[in-house]
Enzyme design. Structure first.
Site, PDB file in Angstrom:
ATOM      1  CG  ASP A  70     -42.968  27.228 -33.999  1.00  0.00           C
ATOM      2  OD1 ASP A  70     -41.870  27.820 -33.965  1.00  0.00           O
ATOM      3  OD2 ASP A  70     -43.260  26.398 -34.878  1.00  0.00           O
ATOM      4  CD  GLU A 127     -38.205  28.069 -32.283  1.00  0.00           C
ATOM      5  OE1 GLU A 127     -38.267  26.926 -31.800  1.00  0.00           O
ATOM      6  OE2 GLU A 127     -38.304  28.317 -33.488  1.00  0.00           O
ATOM      7  CG  ASP A 133     -45.915  24.891 -37.855  1.00  0.00           C
ATOM      8  OD1 ASP A 133     -44.776  25.390 -37.887  1.00  0.00           O
ATOM      9  OD2 ASP A 133     -46.493  24.432 -38.857  1.00  0.00           O
TER      10      ASP A 133
END
Length: 179
Positions: free
Chosen positions: A10, A69, A141
């Protein structure tokens, strides 16, 4: 069924989450997760910290594949640019080790983990905790990174199963025509 170790990333310019799971396509097992917290002020040094953190994780846990992502462009182009740079160094850190990297949108990840593409961060954290049988809720996160890894596991094994089913179906059709 063969297992695969997946590194979920992420990316962020301040905090980059990472999470590693092992999966056989049916069952996911938690390996580790954490966050690379950037401390430097200079952008090039911040990016170096992200790069080094991802490489250290790869050295220690030896993932087979990675998932990251995609950039979500909201209102601030400057933030999207910094996020893109963080993504870039994370991708380079994995590619140096010839680890293939898949990309997923935030909506795809939430849909795969929560079942709802507009889920809240807390919902993602709770579902990751349940899916991986964790005793504590991971930091946001890190939970997002684990969710990205789960999304990839579900996608890659689901696609391979679909491909095998299509191959079997095609074989049955060919056999049916030959008789």
């Amino acid at each position: 069924m063969a297992t695969q170790k997946i590194l979920g990333i992420d990316p962020g310019s301040n905090i980059t989450g990472f999470g590693i799971i092992e999966t056989n396509g049916l069952k996911h097992r938690y390996i580790t997760c954490g966050a690379i917290k950037v401390t430097e002020k200079d952008l090039s040094l911040r990016l170096q910290q992200i790069f080094d953190g991802i490489r250290e994780t790869i050295f220690e846990f030896q993932p087979d594949t990675a998932a990251i992502e995609q950039i979500f462009m909201h209102k601030n182009a400057g933030s999207a640019l910094k996020l893109g740079q963080a993504r870039g160094v994370a991708i380079v850190a994995t590619s140096i080790h010839t680890i293939p990297v898949a990309e997923y949108s935030a909506r795809q990840v939430k849909q795969a983990v929560v079942g709802y593409g507009a889920a809240q961060k807390q919902q993602v954290q709770q579902m990751v905790t349940r899916l991986l049988n964790l005793t504590q809720v991971p930091q946001a996160d890190a939970a997002d990174a684990l969710a990205i890894a789960i999304c990839h596991a579900n996608s890659s094994f689901g696609i391979s199963k679909l491909g095998k089913a299509n191959q079997l179906g095609a074989l049955k059709i060919r056999r049916g025509r030959l008789r």
